[in-house]
Design an enzyme around this catalytic site. Sequence first.
Site, PDB file in Angstrom:
ATOM      1  N   HIS A 196       0.863  -1.183   0.000  1.00  0.00           N
ATOM      2  CA  HIS A 196       0.000   0.000   0.000  1.00  0.00           C
ATOM      3  C   HIS A 196       0.898   1.232   0.000  1.00  0.00           C
ATOM      4  O   HIS A 196       1.678   1.438   0.933  1.00  0.00           O
ATOM      5  CB  HIS A 196      -0.929   0.021   1.215  1.00  0.00           C
ATOM      6  CG  HIS A 196      -1.856   1.194   1.228  1.00  0.00           C
ATOM      7  ND1 HIS A 196      -3.128   1.151   0.684  1.00  0.00           N
ATOM      8  CD2 HIS A 196      -1.700   2.462   1.719  1.00  0.00           C
ATOM      9  CE1 HIS A 196      -3.711   2.319   0.832  1.00  0.00           C
ATOM     10  NE2 HIS A 196      -2.857   3.140   1.457  1.00  0.00           N
ATOM     11  N   CYS A 197       0.771   2.045  -1.026  1.00  0.00           N
ATOM     12  CA  CYS A 197       1.645   3.214  -1.180  1.00  0.00           C
ATOM     13  C   CYS A 197       0.866   4.484  -0.852  1.00  0.00           C
ATOM     14  O   CYS A 197      -0.045   4.863  -1.602  1.00  0.00           O
ATOM     15  CB  CYS A 197       2.194   3.281  -2.601  1.00  0.00           C
ATOM     16  SG  CYS A 197       3.341   4.654  -2.857  1.00  0.00           S
ATOM     17  N   PRO A 198       1.174   5.161   0.245  1.00  0.00           N
ATOM     18  CA  PRO A 198       0.464   6.406   0.549  1.00  0.00           C
ATOM     19  C   PRO A 198       0.816   7.539  -0.400  1.00  0.00           C
ATOM     20  O   PRO A 198       0.035   8.480  -0.553  1.00  0.00           O
ATOM     21  CB  PRO A 198       0.910   6.720   1.978  1.00  0.00           C
ATOM     22  CG  PRO A 198       2.231   6.039   2.126  1.00  0.00           C
ATOM     23  CD  PRO A 198       2.165   4.806   1.281  1.00  0.00           C
TER      24      PRO A 198
END
Length: 479
Positions: A196-198
């Site tokens: 999950h890449c913010p």
Amino acid sequence: MTGNMHLGVEEPIRECQYNQICTHNSSSMDTPHTKKKIKRKWQVFPGRNKFYCNGRIMMAKQTGVFYLTMVLILVTSGLFFAFDCPFLASNLTPAIPAIGGVLFVFVMGMLLRASFSDPGVLPRATPEEAADIERQIDATNGPSGPGYRPPPRTREVLINGQTVKLKYCFTCKIFRPPRASHCSLCDNCVERFDHHCPWVGNCVGRRNYRFFYLFILSLSFLTIFIFSFVITHVILRSNRTGFLSALKDSPASVLEVVVCFFSIWSIVGLSGFHTYLMSSNQTTNEDIKGSWSSKRGKGNYNPYSYGNFITNCCAALCGPLPPSLIDRRGFVQPDTPQPVAQTNGTGACPSNQVQSHMAATNPLLHSQPVILGGGAALQAKTSLGGPCSTLGPSQPSLPSSIPGLSCGGELMALRDSEIHCHHHHQHFISPEETPSPPAALPCATHLGHHVHPAQLFDPASQDSLHEDSVRGLVKLSSV
């Protein structure tokens, strides 16, 4: 009671019967079949995601860091094109702003594509599918005793000679496919989950990994490009007017150098790391867990690798893009059609709301009673449905043997099986549409025989008697 039912005036009015009816708000413009608002699947999506443009854009719920990424790219590139490119184009070559523009457009395109697309979310199991899986698990594990502890919910599959375990997701109620994992932030199982890449505001999975990789790779080139030519700009100006004068003439160059200097290391390092992962056909999740590490055993290897890095890179970047499995813009299909019968402005009541329904009768105030009279004519309506025809003289009257018909202040129960509606028949499909309990009318001996035509109930008069807070009480009496 003999022959036809005659309503006389032997006694004055003893009591007035009031019946509770539906109090739902409705308007006189209701159609015979009220159309329910059809929702799209993204409106009832169970995961923690945000949708925009009617479901076309799908992002994670936490998007603050994504907007920071946008601001950094736009501000740095804007300052470069505004303060550095004019000098570089006139003193070196016009190709510099052109190349910078192409890189900027490509970076923004890949960023938006990776952020706004479905990363490969797997649909959750329906209640029927979840129950079927539970039955299969119970059948596999066998009967359980008082101290029995069920084994872990896993299944094993063989992929290219390597045994791979499929784990059961207790949130989505499915056995996750190989390489899939559940994202705790988005609350979804994602196919070929990477991380999950913010910074892009989304999960990175099978459907958007190539766009994420191209984004960080092109952003590395853009950062190096801007950093190099800003330094070149400052050096050329320093040779002419001095270093301090060059900084005064172009103060934005200092900000660009600082931003690029602290960003270039992390961006270039991230690009190199994902280049390694792509060349070996691994995901970040698998690399962190060491799923295919030789430390787990000599026979442990990556079953998804094609054997050489060129084929692995081509498969990740040029392979077919799978379609979305959640169909977020599709319409939610109701389980059963629920036609709404015409009720002359009175909304249909749920079956569990009140026990005695008078949805077929029209809401009136105390100044407009319903008059039953005119010889053998009896005006009645079914408990659910449109306006029914009256029982004319030629139609059979209600026999005295019907249960519930009695005098002495008792009530006559008009059952739906004994009074038939002759127009606006409805076919009830769902439990909510089944006829409500029978309506109640006063005994015949309590009603009078002096009936004026103006006193008969006119359905059109309800519009002027409608109240939003209370739908009304029906008063069945006569003079």
